[in-house]
Scaffold this motif. Sequence first.
Motif, PDB file in Angstrom:
ATOM      1  N   SER A  75       0.874  -1.176   0.000  1.00 39.13           N
ATOM      2  CA  SER A  75       0.000   0.000   0.000  1.00 39.13           C
ATOM      3  C   SER A  75       0.906   1.220   0.000  1.00 39.13           C
ATOM      4  O   SER A  75       2.060   1.160   0.459  1.00 39.13           O
ATOM      5  N   LEU A  76       0.390   2.318  -0.508  1.00 32.99           N
ATOM      6  CA  LEU A  76       1.162   3.556  -0.516  1.00 32.99           C
ATOM      7  C   LEU A  76       1.428   4.033   0.908  1.00 32.99           C
ATOM      8  O   LEU A  76       2.516   4.524   1.214  1.00 32.99           O
ATOM      9  N   GLU A  77       0.470   3.851   1.795  1.00 28.14           N
ATOM     10  CA  GLU A  77       0.646   4.234   3.199  1.00 28.14           C
ATOM     11  C   GLU A  77       1.797   3.461   3.841  1.00 28.14           C
ATOM     12  O   GLU A  77       2.659   4.040   4.521  1.00 28.14           O
ATOM     13  N   ILE A  78       1.838   2.156   3.633  1.00 24.11           N
ATOM     14  CA  ILE A  78       2.916   1.329   4.191  1.00 24.11           C
ATOM     15  C   ILE A  78       4.250   1.727   3.578  1.00 24.11           C
ATOM     16  O   ILE A  78       5.262   1.840   4.269  1.00 24.11           O
ATOM     17  N   GLU A  79       4.266   1.950   2.269  1.00 24.32           N
ATOM     18  CA  GLU A  79       5.494   2.359   1.602  1.00 24.32           C
ATOM     19  C   GLU A  79       6.030   3.659   2.201  1.00 24.32           C
ATOM     20  O   GLU A  79       7.218   3.761   2.509  1.00 24.32           O
ATOM     21  N   ILE A  96      11.715   1.154  -6.813  1.00 27.42           N
ATOM     22  CA  ILE A  96      11.933   0.384  -8.039  1.00 27.42           C
ATOM     23  C   ILE A  96      10.641   0.417  -8.843  1.00 27.42           C
ATOM     24  O   ILE A  96       9.610  -0.079  -8.393  1.00 27.42           O
ATOM     25  N   LYS A  97      10.731   1.021 -10.003  1.00 33.01           N
ATOM     26  CA  LYS A  97       9.540   1.120 -10.849  1.00 33.01           C
ATOM     27  C   LYS A  97       9.128  -0.263 -11.332  1.00 33.01           C
ATOM     28  O   LYS A  97       9.977  -1.129 -11.572  1.00 33.01           O
ATOM     29  N   ASN A  98       7.824  -0.453 -11.467  1.00 32.40           N
ATOM     30  CA  ASN A  98       7.328  -1.718 -11.995  1.00 32.40           C
ATOM     31  C   ASN A  98       7.821  -1.899 -13.430  1.00 32.40           C
ATOM     32  O   ASN A  98       8.015  -0.922 -14.158  1.00 32.40           O
ATOM     33  N   ALA A  99       8.001  -3.122 -13.830  1.00 35.39           N
ATOM     34  CA  ALA A  99       8.498  -3.430 -15.172  1.00 35.39           C
ATOM     35  C   ALA A  99       7.560  -2.864 -16.242  1.00 35.39           C
ATOM     36  O   ALA A  99       6.341  -2.874 -16.079  1.00 35.39           O
ATOM     37  N   TRP A 100       8.136  -2.396 -17.336  1.00 36.12           N
ATOM     38  CA  TRP A 100       7.336  -1.801 -18.412  1.00 36.12           C
ATOM     39  C   TRP A 100       6.308  -2.778 -18.961  1.00 36.12           C
ATOM     40  O   TRP A 100       5.224  -2.403 -19.341  1.00 36.12           O
ATOM     41  N   TRP A 101       6.655  -4.064 -18.947  1.00 38.07           N
ATOM     42  CA  TRP A 101       5.754  -5.054 -19.529  1.00 38.07           C
ATOM     43  C   TRP A 101       4.532  -5.326 -18.655  1.00 38.07           C
ATOM     44  O   TRP A 101       3.601  -5.983 -19.076  1.00 38.07           O
ATOM     45  N   ARG A 102       4.516  -4.757 -17.442  1.00 42.69           N
ATOM     46  CA  ARG A 102       3.316  -4.890 -16.608  1.00 42.69           C
ATOM     47  C   ARG A 102       2.126  -4.130 -17.211  1.00 42.69           C
ATOM     48  O   ARG A 102       0.987  -4.379 -16.865  1.00 42.69           O
ATOM     49  N   LEU A 103       2.410  -3.178 -18.105  1.00 39.31           N
ATOM     50  CA  LEU A 103       1.327  -2.499 -18.815  1.00 39.31           C
ATOM     51  C   LEU A 103       0.598  -3.470 -19.743  1.00 39.31           C
ATOM     52  O   LEU A 103      -0.602  -3.373 -19.953  1.00 39.31           O
ATOM     53  N   ILE A 104       1.334  -4.421 -20.288  1.00 35.16           N
ATOM     54  CA  ILE A 104       0.761  -5.411 -21.207  1.00 35.16           C
ATOM     55  C   ILE A 104       0.259  -6.630 -20.440  1.00 35.16           C
ATOM     56  O   ILE A 104      -0.822  -7.141 -20.705  1.00 35.16           O
ATOM     57  N   LEU A 105       1.062  -7.096 -19.493  1.00 35.28           N
ATOM     58  CA  LEU A 105       0.724  -8.262 -18.676  1.00 35.28           C
ATOM     59  C   LEU A 105       0.659  -7.860 -17.203  1.00 35.28           C
ATOM     60  O   LEU A 105       1.608  -8.056 -16.450  1.00 35.28           O
ATOM     61  N   PRO A 106      -0.453  -7.268 -16.777  1.00 34.00           N
ATOM     62  CA  PRO A 106      -0.536  -6.835 -15.376  1.00 34.00           C
ATOM     63  C   PRO A 106      -0.591  -8.016 -14.421  1.00 34.00           C
ATOM     64  O   PRO A 106      -0.945  -9.131 -14.799  1.00 34.00           O
ATOM     65  N   GLU A 107      -0.184  -7.730 -13.175  1.00 36.46           N
ATOM     66  CA  GLU A 107      -0.318  -8.756 -12.142  1.00 36.46           C
ATOM     67  C   GLU A 107      -1.794  -9.009 -11.901  1.00 36.46           C
ATOM     68  O   GLU A 107      -2.608  -8.099 -11.982  1.00 36.46           O
ATOM     69  N   ASN A 108      -2.127 -10.221 -11.590  1.00 36.61           N
ATOM     70  CA  ASN A 108      -3.525 -10.578 -11.354  1.00 36.61           C
ATOM     71  C   ASN A 108      -3.875 -10.584  -9.879  1.00 36.61           C
ATOM     72  O   ASN A 108      -4.589 -11.441  -9.405  1.00 36.61           O
ATOM     73  N   ARG A 109      -3.314  -9.641  -9.144  1.00 40.75           N
ATOM     74  CA  ARG A 109      -3.642  -9.502  -7.736  1.00 40.75           C
ATOM     75  C   ARG A 109      -4.581  -8.316  -7.586  1.00 40.75           C
ATOM     76  O   ARG A 109      -4.401  -7.288  -8.223  1.00 40.75           O
ATOM     77  N   GLU A 112      -4.361  -2.276  -4.987  1.00 41.10           N
ATOM     78  CA  GLU A 112      -4.144  -1.000  -5.670  1.00 41.10           C
ATOM     79  C   GLU A 112      -2.672  -0.658  -5.824  1.00 41.10           C
ATOM     80  O   GLU A 112      -2.275  -0.028  -6.794  1.00 41.10           O
ATOM     81  N   HIS A 113      -1.862  -1.043  -4.855  1.00 40.38           N
ATOM     82  CA  HIS A 113      -0.460  -0.626  -4.839  1.00 40.38           C
ATOM     83  C   HIS A 113       0.425  -1.840  -4.584  1.00 40.38           C
ATOM     84  O   HIS A 113       0.181  -2.612  -3.666  1.00 40.38           O
ATOM     85  N   ASN A 114       1.461  -1.967  -5.401  1.00 38.72           N
ATOM     86  CA  ASN A 114       2.419  -3.049  -5.208  1.00 38.72           C
ATOM     87  C   ASN A 114       3.697  -2.679  -5.933  1.00 38.72           C
ATOM     88  O   ASN A 114       3.717  -2.587  -7.151  1.00 38.72           O
ATOM     89  N   ARG A 115       4.753  -2.415  -5.173  1.00 39.45           N
ATOM     90  CA  ARG A 115       6.058  -2.188  -5.780  1.00 39.45           C
ATOM     91  C   ARG A 115       7.143  -2.418  -4.743  1.00 39.45           C
ATOM     92  O   ARG A 115       6.862  -2.629  -3.567  1.00 39.45           O
ATOM     93  N   TRP A 116       8.377  -2.387  -5.188  1.00 37.20           N
ATOM     94  CA  TRP A 116       9.520  -2.674  -4.338  1.00 37.20           C
ATOM     95  C   TRP A 116      10.296  -1.393  -4.062  1.00 37.20           C
ATOM     96  O   TRP A 116      10.338  -0.489  -4.882  1.00 37.20           O
ATOM     97  N   ILE A 117      10.915  -1.340  -2.887  1.00 35.29           N
ATOM     98  CA  ILE A 117      11.848  -0.272  -2.572  1.00 35.29           C
ATOM     99  C   ILE A 117      13.182  -0.912  -2.154  1.00 35.29           C
ATOM    100  O   ILE A 117      13.211  -1.970  -1.530  1.00 35.29           O
ATOM    101  N   ALA A 118      14.257  -0.274  -2.576  1.00 39.64           N
ATOM    102  CA  ALA A 118      15.604  -0.726  -2.215  1.00 39.64           C
ATOM    103  C   ALA A 118      16.185   0.279  -1.245  1.00 39.64           C
ATOM    104  O   ALA A 118      16.088   1.495  -1.454  1.00 39.64           O
ATOM    105  N   ILE A 119      16.792  -0.214  -0.174  1.00 37.60           N
ATOM    106  CA  ILE A 119      17.301   0.641   0.889  1.00 37.60           C
ATOM    107  C   ILE A 119      18.733   0.220   1.207  1.00 37.60           C
ATOM    108  O   ILE A 119      19.014  -0.978   1.361  1.00 37.60           O
ATOM    109  N   SER A 120      19.618   1.204   1.303  1.00 38.67           N
ATOM    110  CA  SER A 120      21.012   0.893   1.616  1.00 38.67           C
ATOM    111  C   SER A 120      21.619   2.011   2.474  1.00 38.67           C
ATOM    112  O   SER A 120      21.132   3.137   2.457  1.00 38.67           O
ATOM    113  N   PRO A 121      22.677   1.695   3.201  1.00 32.84           N
ATOM    114  CA  PRO A 121      23.326   2.722   4.029  1.00 32.84           C
ATOM    115  C   PRO A 121      23.952   3.794   3.139  1.00 32.84           C
ATOM    116  O   PRO A 121      24.356   3.519   2.017  1.00 32.84           O
ATOM    117  N   LYS A 122      24.016   5.016   3.655  1.00 34.66           N
ATOM    118  CA  LYS A 122      24.677   6.110   2.921  1.00 34.66           C
ATOM    119  C   LYS A 122      26.169   5.979   3.042  1.00 34.66           C
ATOM    120  O   LYS A 122      26.696   5.449   3.966  1.00 34.66           O
TER     121      LYS A 122
END
Length: 122
Positions: A75-79, A96-109, A112-122
Motif C-alpha cells: 500500500s502507498l501508506e505502508i510504503e 523500483i519502478k514496476n516493469a514496463w511489460w506490466r502495462l501489457i501483462l498486469p499482475e492478477n492480484r 491497488e499498490h504493489n512495488r519494491w523499494i531498495a534501501i542501503s546505508p549512505k
Amino acid sequence: KKNFNYNNQIIDYVSRKLVSNEDNDISITIDSFFKEKEQKIFFKIDVEGAEYEVIQHGIDTFNKNECYFIIETHSLEIENKCINFFRQKNYDIKIIKNAWWRLILPENRNIEHNRWIAISPK
C-alpha cells in the motif's frame, strides 16, 4: 539452503520460524534472530502488508550492522511509513519502478499498490 550451497555461501543458522513483529512458537522478530553485530546483512522483506511492523522490530539489528533491504510494499501508506522509517536512520532509498511489460501483462492480484523499494546505508 540448497540455493546458498549452489552459490558457495556460508549459512551459519537457518530458522524455520517466520519473521514477524513478535516472538512466539512460530515467529521471531529481526532483533531476536540477529544477535551478532558489525556484519553485512541483506533483507528481502515480502510480508503481504506487515512490512512496517516487521522493520520496527529490527532497530537494534539495523543500528549494529551494515544492512541492505529490498522490501515489497502493498500500500502507498505502508510504503511511505517504511521510507520515513529509513530516512530517519539516514539510509538511501530507491523506489523500483514496476516493469514496463506490466502495462501489457498486469499482475492478477486485486491490490491497488504493489512495488519494491531498495534501501542501503549512505
